[in-house]
Motif scaffolding. Structure first.
Motif, PDB file in Angstrom:
ATOM      1  N   UNK A 121      36.350  34.266  44.732  1.00 56.71           N
ATOM      2  CA  UNK A 121      36.103  33.740  43.290  1.00 56.71           C
ATOM      3  C   UNK A 121      36.386  35.139  42.603  1.00 56.71           C
ATOM      4  N   UNK A 122      35.985  36.096  43.106  1.00 63.14           N
ATOM      5  CA  UNK A 122      36.530  37.507  42.304  1.00 63.14           C
ATOM      6  C   UNK A 122      37.897  37.643  42.384  1.00 63.14           C
ATOM      7  N   UNK A 123      38.762  37.287  43.450  1.00 63.41           N
ATOM      8  CA  UNK A 123      40.188  37.338  43.421  1.00 63.41           C
ATOM      9  C   UNK A 123      40.686  36.423  42.195  1.00 63.41           C
ATOM     10  N   UNK A 124      40.336  35.426  42.086  1.00 67.59           N
ATOM     11  CA  UNK A 124      40.750  34.483  41.149  1.00 67.59           C
ATOM     12  C   UNK A 124      40.658  35.103  39.723  1.00 67.59           C
ATOM     13  N   UNK A 168      49.534  43.316  41.688  1.00 68.01           N
ATOM     14  CA  UNK A 168      48.170  44.164  41.663  1.00 68.01           C
ATOM     15  C   UNK A 168      47.002  43.231  41.979  1.00 68.01           C
ATOM     16  N   UNK A 169      46.581  43.581  43.410  1.00 65.24           N
ATOM     17  CA  UNK A 169      45.499  42.841  43.676  1.00 65.24           C
ATOM     18  C   UNK A 169      44.039  43.268  43.366  1.00 65.24           C
ATOM     19  N   UNK A 170      43.017  42.762  43.781  1.00 63.95           N
ATOM     20  CA  UNK A 170      41.561  43.154  43.375  1.00 63.95           C
ATOM     21  C   UNK A 170      41.353  44.182  44.382  1.00 63.95           C
ATOM     22  N   UNK A 171      40.804  45.322  43.584  1.00 62.18           N
ATOM     23  CA  UNK A 171      40.320  46.515  44.500  1.00 62.18           C
ATOM     24  C   UNK A 171      38.969  46.029  45.389  1.00 62.18           C
TER      25      UNK A 171
END
Ligand code: FMN
Length: 214
Positions: A121-124, A168-171
């Motif tokens: 969910x954070x990724x989205x 650029x992906x989520x840290x």
């Protein structure tokens, strides 16, 4: 000091009323009603709220965060998982969110247990953010001491370089928290400080309401 006395600053409220009979059965529905009202009249940052946590000495600490999602299971905001608030939440996973909607003379307090939202969910949500904010999340070691602003600018440049040729992906150190409400209080300003307060508390699956003195 500005002109006039702080003691003389006061406002009489009275544009609306609230009662046990008028509130909806579920506090999330009631929140939605008020949130939509606030969206119409509040102008910007209607989703800003004060998130309060407890530090290691049991001292409460508040800061403004932006609500990004709400539903029956809770209220979500996003932050750095290594920030001061995150350290406090890992130690004591209870928090409150306080909203103040001046234009409607209303306050809402939500309190409960807090958890990280699932990584997917954070990724989205991370993907939906503007690129500058995505880079900022990578670049800022939130709540750590830094020497100067140039330090941040260097980290931004490094991040841009690192992701120049990849997505650029989520840290992993950045994501959402969801506050699962156990108590929600709605406050409506009324004349002569005789405000209306209705608090919902959870009894198993059922929400009960009480009127509190102002
Ligand atoms: C209007 C406004 C919105 C903010 N929204 C967020 C947010 O959504 N997430 C966040 O981590 N910090 C947000 N901040 C910054 C926090 O108030 C705070 O400075 C930061 O999260 C570090 O807090 P901490 O050191 O207690 O962890 C916002 C500040 C303001 C004034």
């Amino acid at each position: 000091m500005g002109e006039g006395n702080i003691q003389d600053i006061r406002k009489d409220y009275g544009i609306e009323e609230l009662s046990k009979a008028s509130v909806l059965d579920n506090p999330i529905d009631q929140f939605e009603l008020w949130f939509k009202d606030a969206m119409k009249s509040e102008g910007c940052e209607v989703n800003a709220c004060v998130l309060s946590t407890l530090d290691e000495n049991q001292c409460p600490e508040g800061r403004v965060v932006l609500l990004k999602f709400y539903a029956e299971d809770g209220f979500t905001f996003y932050t750095n998982y290594q920030s001061k608030k995150a350290v406090q939440l890992a130690r004591h996973p209870m928090a409150s969110m306080t909203f103040y909607w001046r234009s409607r003379e209303r306050q809402v307090r939500v309190k409960g247990r807090i958890e990280k939202v699932p990584a997917e969910i954070s990724d989205v949500y991370f993907k939906e953010r503007p690129e500058g904010s995505q880079i900022g999340a990578w670049a800022s070691p939130q709540s750590q001491e830094i020497p100067d602003r140039a330090f941040l600018q260097e980290r931004v440049a490094e991040t841009k370089q690192r992701f120049a040729h990849e997505e650029l992906t989520r840290p992993e150190f950045w994501g959402g928290y969801i506050l699962q409400p156990i108590e929600v209080e709605f406050w409506q300003g009324r004349p002569s400080r005789l405000h209306d307060r209705i608090v919902y508390t959870r009894e198993g699956e059922v929400w009960e309401t009480k009127r509190l003195a102002p």
